[in-house]
Enzyme design. Structure first.
Site, PDB file in Angstrom:
ATOM      1  N   LYS A 188       0.754  -1.179  -0.397  1.00 55.57           N
ATOM      2  CA  LYS A 188      -0.131   0.063  -0.128  1.00 55.57           C
ATOM      3  C   LYS A 188       1.022   1.319  -0.010  1.00 55.57           C
ATOM      4  O   LYS A 188       2.088   1.642   0.955  1.00 55.57           O
ATOM      5  CB  LYS A 188      -1.046   0.255   1.389  1.00 55.57           C
ATOM      6  CG  LYS A 188      -2.148   1.144   1.357  1.00 55.57           C
ATOM      7  CD  LYS A 188      -2.620   0.891   2.424  1.00 55.57           C
ATOM      8  CE  LYS A 188      -3.930   1.781   2.308  1.00 55.57           C
ATOM      9  NZ  LYS A 188      -3.749   3.569   1.669  1.00 55.57           N
ATOM     10  N   ASP A 191       1.485   5.755  -0.013  1.00 55.00           N
ATOM     11  CA  ASP A 191       0.655   6.508   0.691  1.00 55.00           C
ATOM     12  C   ASP A 191       1.321   8.032  -0.531  1.00 55.00           C
ATOM     13  O   ASP A 191       2.223   8.726  -0.097  1.00 55.00           O
ATOM     14  CB  ASP A 191       1.498   6.887   1.869  1.00 55.00           C
ATOM     15  CG  ASP A 191       0.912   7.826   2.258  1.00 55.00           C
ATOM     16  OD1 ASP A 191      -0.292   8.577   1.932  1.00 55.00           O
ATOM     17  OD2 ASP A 191       0.928   8.533   3.718  1.00 55.00           O
ATOM     18  N   GLU A 206       3.211   1.831   4.956  1.00 55.64           N
ATOM     19  CA  GLU A 206       1.890   1.672   5.341  1.00 55.64           C
ATOM     20  C   GLU A 206       1.085   0.636   5.001  1.00 55.64           C
ATOM     21  O   GLU A 206      -0.146   0.049   6.824  1.00 55.64           O
ATOM     22  CB  GLU A 206       1.246   2.676   4.457  1.00 55.64           C
ATOM     23  CG  GLU A 206      -0.330   3.093   4.893  1.00 55.64           C
ATOM     24  CD  GLU A 206      -0.373   4.032   4.263  1.00 55.64           C
ATOM     25  OE1 GLU A 206      -1.948   4.346   4.014  1.00 55.64           O
ATOM     26  OE2 GLU A 206       0.016   4.110   2.869  1.00 55.64           O
TER      27      GLU A 206
END
Length: 327
Positions: free
Chosen positions: A30, A32, A177
């Site tokens: 994931k 950011d 993340e």
């Protein structure tokens, strides 16, 4: 050729699947950053559209060369624009200095030299006149990886099939993340927040000291809509680290309101004063535990959520000294 406008598919918050279903999912890191849909017309041009549909190509001049990466083959791709810190981790605060420069070419060009971005590509939606939306994620990824899109400012990281628990542990170990898990047989659903894509965040827990609150609105009128929290630095100064507005039941919020009323003070307990509009200050005597995803470079908590009131701790006993901003 004219390419179809495609809204990005969105992920739903969730957790890892049962171990028996793990092999049905692919796992991607994931990121950011800023979500983009990339349009390559096959004539050397590139158009980047944000999740809102706004054209933001001008903000990222270092990505313009991507328009020539597939020659005359037109394509629509899905990805994320990242700004990387010195350790190679996505840093949204760094990216903010690049966002919003779509109509400021001179500034965008300077920033591209000072803080270049990197585009991570993770899906292929349209290729050479064919819509790939009805194809499975597994087939779309295979076609995407076959394009060999690796360049100075863009890449196509591999996805991991199965082994979700190990992948999540690795992201946690490296301070990332979290993960997005994507069902191998899922089609692409434009603009839909789908259960076929699940985002899993690494959340951290920390004790904080309550120094103020913001009045709620609507059904929360008369109650705290958010509490303003801080942590002490190495010298004992209470530093503001953000506002927390979620995580309470109605009963817990009402109880918190009564505690805050007893501690009201006209003086801001934080140094420096965060100057939050509408803030009501309280004596810094309440300790709470919150969870959050990451910190900004300035030490602010991102996506904080209230877990519980730590009535077993006094502010002096709290071990939540403010860490280095980069942690």
């Amino acid at each position: 050729m004219t390419l179809p406008l495609i809204a990005p598919m969105l992920a739903t918050p969730g957790t890892l699947p049962p171990a028996s279903q793990d092999a049905r999912w692919a796992y991607e890191t994931k990121q950011d950053g800023q979500r983009v849909v990339v349009y390559l017309a096959g004539d050397g041009s590139v158009v980047l559209r944000a999740r809102s549909g706004e054209v933001i190509t001008g903000a990222y001049p270092e990505l313009h060369a991507l328009g020539e990466a597939l020659g005359t083959t037109p394509a629509v791709l899905d990805g994320e624009v990242l700004a990387l810190d010195a350790r190679g981790r996505a840093d949204f605060q760094l990216l903010q200095s690049r966002m919003g420069l779509a109509h400021a070419p001179a500034r965008a060009a300077r920033k591209a030299v000072e803080q270049p971005v990197h585009l991570v590509l993770f899906d292929l939606l349209h290729l050479a006149g064919r819509s790939l939306l009805p194809l499975s994620y597994e087939r779309r990824r295979a076609e995407l990886e076959g394009l060999g899109l690796q360049g100075p400012f863009w890449s196509t990281p591999a996805a991991l099939v199965g082994h979700g628990a190990e992948a999540l542990a690795a992201t946690r170990e490296h301070g990332l993340e979290g993960l997005v898990r994507k069902r191998l047989d899922s089609v692409y659903e434009p603009g839909v927040r789908s259960r076929a894509w699940i985002k899993i965040r690494n959340m951290h827990g920390v004790d904080v000291i309550v120094g103020g609150w913001l009045p709620g609105k609507g059904r929360l009128t008369g109650l705290p809509g958010a509490v303003l929290v801080g942590q002490r630095d190495a010298s004992g100064v209470l530093r503001y680290v953000g506002g927390v507005g979620t995580g309470w039941s109605a009963q817990e919020r009402a109880h918190l309101a009564s505690l805050l009323a007893e501690l009201a003070t006209p003086a801001c307990p934080f140094t420096p004063d965060p100057r939050v509009a509408g803030a009501r200050w309280v004596l810094p005597r309440l300790v709470g535990e919150v969870r959050y995803s990451t910190r900004t470079r300035a030490g602010m908590l991102r996506q904080p959520s209230w877990l519980r009131l730590r009535q077993d701790l006094t502010p002096e006993e709290s071990a939540a000294d403010l860490p280095d901003a980069a942690s």
